[in-house]
Design an enzyme around this catalytic site. Structure first.
Site, PDB file in Angstrom:
ATOM      1  N   GLY A  29       0.319  -1.405   0.098  1.00 22.46           N
ATOM      2  CA  GLY A  29       0.119   0.016  -0.120  1.00 22.46           C
ATOM      3  C   GLY A  29       0.702   1.268  -0.237  1.00 22.46           C
ATOM      4  N   PHE A  30       0.461   2.216   0.102  1.00 22.43           N
ATOM      5  CA  PHE A  30       0.945   3.810  -0.132  1.00 22.43           C
ATOM      6  C   PHE A  30       1.852   3.767   1.393  1.00 22.43           C
ATOM      7  CE2 PHE A  30       0.278   8.145   1.797  1.00 22.43           C
ATOM      8  CZ  PHE A  30       1.586   8.438   1.751  1.00 22.43           C
ATOM      9  N   ILE A  31       1.096   3.351   2.172  1.00 29.03           N
ATOM     10  CA  ILE A  31       2.084   4.127   3.437  1.00 29.03           C
ATOM     11  C   ILE A  31       3.028   2.507   3.348  1.00 29.03           C
ATOM     12  CG2 ILE A  31       2.977   4.453   6.170  1.00 29.03           C
ATOM     13  CD1 ILE A  31      -0.358   6.080   6.328  1.00 29.03           C
ATOM     14  N   ASP A  89       0.542  -8.896   1.072  1.00 30.80           N
ATOM     15  CA  ASP A  89      -1.162  -7.520   0.729  1.00 30.80           C
ATOM     16  C   ASP A  89      -1.423  -8.514   0.142  1.00 30.80           C
ATOM     17  OD1 ASP A  89       0.141  -4.636   0.417  1.00 30.80           O
ATOM     18  OD2 ASP A  89      -1.583  -5.279  -0.221  1.00 30.80           O
ATOM     19  N   LEU A 144      -0.223  -2.736   9.014  1.00 27.84           N
ATOM     20  CA  LEU A 144      -0.700  -2.261   8.117  1.00 27.84           C
ATOM     21  C   LEU A 144      -1.743  -1.855   7.124  1.00 27.84           C
ATOM     22  CD1 LEU A 144       1.952  -0.777   9.421  1.00 27.84           C
ATOM     23  CD2 LEU A 144       1.834   0.748   6.915  1.00 27.84           C
ATOM     24  N   TYR A 157     -16.353   1.492  10.379  1.00 28.47           N
ATOM     25  CA  TYR A 157     -14.748   1.624   9.847  1.00 28.47           C
ATOM     26  C   TYR A 157     -14.017   1.978  11.248  1.00 28.47           C
ATOM     27  CZ  TYR A 157     -10.722   2.645   8.147  1.00 28.47           C
ATOM     28  OH  TYR A 157      -8.559   3.029   7.713  1.00 28.47           O
TER      29      TYR A 157
END
Ligand code: UDP
Length: 319
Positions: free
Chosen positions: A10-12, A31, A76, A149
């Site tokens: 992912g991005f982070i 992932d 994450l 969420y």
């Protein structure tokens, strides 16, 4: 050290993986590529110490193998992006709740240190001043998926805190506030990449609601510094920390700033939330972190100003 990053494509996660590889750690990424992508980690295959597993954190057997083979975990993997979460409520809840249960259970059994990535969404719509970690959480009706969420991330925190209390699991929780940076995708709703792309393409810049909502943004390198400081500080164990920057801006001002920075002819338009999100939707009018706890424990201070981060991200699209 051999480190497992869930959600590492992912991005982070992909930025964190690169940072840890540069520190000569061995990095294993797991992932399922639901919102992460191979593109994000393609350049990491050049490192000898990098391994990638395409799979879900819900796959117990896979996670058993990966957790036993690592020394610590950055957890994450989660549903991300307000747009994604609202459009995929079931997947979001299952991955956040069941997935985190699996990760924390295995970490506890095999005594692995964990960083749990939580979110400023846990505070809900309580918004009168910068949030302190022990502030009340104020949520709306269960008809609004966003609050589900928020609850799922809060559940993750409760679970981590309970593992710490009952069996001294070495865990630290970071509540991330609007992290942004290169590689972040606008398709899941994130405002900065959306506005920059709209401005560069001279398309209308779409401000949702009135644009009076206030946010603060954290640059990816600052977020990683904070995460690393928390993981290496024994005083942080069992605690929850806001990770963010106190510099604030309204979304309308952000649109204006980005338009100017990109020297764009875009029109700035306001779009009612009902036109963007199906069904009931609520936005937070105010969301800022109080980072005094993080500062006091780790000495962290964000280094990248909003102006600088916007310039750095814009550069990614124009080079
Ligand atoms: N937003 C907007 N236009 C967009 C995308 C987002 O006005 O094209 C607004 C959104 O409603 C929110 C703020 O920008 O008030 C930040 O949105 P984002 O999804 O990046 O993060 P959030 O703070 O909502 O988690």
């Amino acid at each position: 050290m051999k480190i497992l990053i869930t959600g590492g494509a992912g991005f982070i996660g992909s930025h964190l993986a690169e940072y840890l590889l540069d520190q000569n750690h061995e990095v294993i990424v797991v992932d399922n590529l639901s919102t992460g992508s191979i593109e994000n980690i393609a350049h990491l295959t050049e490192y000898d110490n990098f391994e990638f597993y395409e799979g879900s954190i819900l796959n117990y057997k896979l996670m058993l193998r990966l957790v036993t083979s690592c020394e610590c975990i950055y957890h994450l993997a989660a549903a991300v992006g307000v747009k994604y979460v609202v459009e995929h409520p079931l997947d979001s809840l299952i991955v956040n709740v069941r997935g985190t249960e699996i990760v924390l259970d295995l970490a506890n059994v095999f005594r692995k240190k964990v960083f749990l990535a939580s979110s400023s969404e846990v505070y809900g719509k309580n918004g009168t001043r910068p949030f302190q970690e022990n502030d009340d959480r104020i949520l709306g009706s269960i008809a609004v998926s966003r609050w589900g969420y928020s609850c799922s991330k809060a559940f993750d925190e409760f679970l981590a805190a309970a593992y710490y209390k009952s069996s001294k699991l070495d865990v630290v929780i970071g509540r991330l506030f609007n992290v942004c940076g290169p590689k972040q995708k606008g398709i899941y709703g994130m405002v900065i990449p959306r506005f920059i792309q709209q401005a560069l393409n001279n398309q209308p810049i779409t401000v949702y609601g009135e644009g009076t909502q206030i946010r603060s943004f954290t640059y990816i390198t600052d977020a990683i510094t904070a995460i690393e400081k928390l993981m290496s500080d024994s005083q942080a164990k069992g605690e929850v920390f806001n990770i963010g920057s106190p510099e604030s801006i309204s979304i309308m001002e952000l649109a204006e700033k980005i338009k100017e920075l990109c020297q764009s002819d875009s029109e700035i338009i306001t779009v009612p939330y009902e036109e963007v999100y199906e069904g009931d939707f609520e936005d937070m009018l105010y969301r800022l972190p109080d980072i005094s706890k993080l500062k006091a424990v780790t000495g962290f201070n964000p280094e990248v100003s909003l102006e600088e981060m916007l310039k750095k991200i814009t550069k990614e699209y124009t080079e």
